[in-house]
Scaffold this active site. Structure first.
Site, mmCIF file in Angstrom:
data_model
loop_
_atom_site.group_PDB
_atom_site.id
_atom_site.type_symbol
_atom_site.label_atom_id
_atom_site.label_comp_id
_atom_site.label_asym_id
_atom_site.label_seq_id
_atom_site.Cartn_x
_atom_site.Cartn_y
_atom_site.Cartn_z
ATOM 1 N N LYS A 69 65.450 63.448 61.552
ATOM 2 C CA LYS A 69 66.001 64.747 61.895
ATOM 3 C C LYS A 69 66.612 64.700 63.296
ATOM 4 C CE LYS A 69 64.955 67.233 58.246
ATOM 5 N NZ LYS A 69 65.946 68.003 57.476
ATOM 6 N N LYS A 92 68.807 68.922 45.310
ATOM 7 C CA LYS A 92 67.419 69.363 45.193
ATOM 8 C C LYS A 92 67.291 70.230 43.941
ATOM 9 C CE LYS A 92 66.927 69.067 50.181
ATOM 10 N NZ LYS A 92 66.744 69.723 51.477
#
Length: 335
Positions: free
Chosen positions: A109, A216
């Site tokens: 991240k 997703k």
């Protein structure tokens, strides 16, 4: 397509859990989720708490798809997964990676609010040192940069041999412009939010704004809808998750198992970021893979990790509102 189950049936099997994280991630330290049991087994409804009902209804459609419809035929038994490194200080990278047994790929991240590019560089450098020259590194900015910031960041991080940069900018136009600017560097751009949060999830592919889709199952409305999006986009896909419980991760694993081609390690190892789960054997990486099998919620763990009565009531009210949204559209799934 399957009929929308009655709300009473959903509420009858609903359990809300609150699972602590090993490290702060996406600004939270506890992950809340609702588990439901359908005819095909356990499923998960877990949009992040800040999402509105219209967006969250897609997640409910995904949960119903997995719990009330048979999973597509699996083409593989095991799914290779990546480690996920939150925006931690560089000195904590080794600790985080130790939770992901055998993973050859790390997603890092970056662009965290309140941090600087120097923090990202230090974190990614620590990951490269930990995984060695053969390891794969991808970075995820969660749309945190504008085009100029993203171009500068990609240059600063390029020395670490990036597999791709995920959602560096927010809009499709920005992604297209960045892709044009950095094409000579050979670093692909992957689209996540521009797929799962978009009214038209194919628009980013149609605009030539990404090289890879991050897909997703739950937020796209289910495995079948996700497979259709991938087919229509005509781009390679990375199957990922949204900090799900092991039940939700098994939904993602079923999607990954059904893909004709699986060219990238999947973001389905995030149970390793939780310190508690709903499955007796959590779906954590072993040797860098997870099995593509349904996961059952353990009744004792559902009780042990039950959310407070106030939070459970909040989720039950949310489920009711999202069910009403799906009832109005009368189309909870796309076959």
């Amino acid at each position: 397509m399957t009929a929308l189950p009655p709300l009473a049936d959903l509420l009858a099997s609903a359990h809300v859990v609150a699972l602590p994280l090993a490290t702060r991630f996406r600004g939270i330290e506890v992950r809340e989720a609702m588990l439901l049991e359908g005819p095909e087994g356990w499923t998960e409804f877990s949009p992040f708490v800040e999402y509105d009902d219209a967006e969250s209804a897609h997640w409910l459609a995904g949960a119903i798809d997995f719990g009330w419809m048979p999973a597509p035929r699996a083409l593989r038994a095991d799914i290779p997964v990546n480690a996920t490194v939150p925006a931690v200080p560089a000195e904590r990278v080794a600790e985080v990676l130790s939770r992901f047994d055998g993973c050859r790929t790390a997603k890092v991240k970056v662009a965290e609010a309140g941090q600087r590019l120097g923090d990202d560089v230090a974190r990614v450098r620590a990951v490269r040192e930990a995984v060695g020259p053969e390891g794969r590194i991808r970075v995820d900015a969660n749309a945190g940069w504008n085009v100029d910031e993203a171009e500068h960041a990609v240059h600063a991080l390029a020395e670490f041999d990036l597999e791709y940069v995920e959602q560096p900018c927010a809009s499709v136009d920005e992604l297209a412009e960045l892709r044009r600017r950095i094409r000579y560097m050979g670093i692909p751009i992957a689209a996540d939010e521009s797929v799962r949060k978009a009214q038209d999830p194919i628009a980013v592919a149609r605009a030539g704004a990404a090289d890879i889709l991050v897909v997703k199952a739950q937020p796209l409305g289910g495995i079948r809808r996700a497979l259709a999006v991938i087919e229509q986009a005509g781009l390679p896909a990375v199957v990922s998750s949204a900090l799900d419980t092991s039940v939700g991760l098994s939904m993602g694993a079923a999607l990954a198992a059904a893909l004709p081609a699986l060219d990238f390690d999947c973001g389905l190892g995030t149970a390793s970021l939780l310190t508690a789960d709903v499955a007796a054997v959590p779906l954590r990486p072993r040797g860098g893979v997870i099995p593509a099998a349904r996961v059952a919620a353990d009744p004792a763990l559902l009780v042990r990790h039950a959310a407070s009565p106030e939070r459970a009531a909040w989720w039950r009210a949310r489920l009711s509102r999202c069910h009403a949204v799906l009832a109005q559209t009368s189309q909870p799934h796309e076959a």
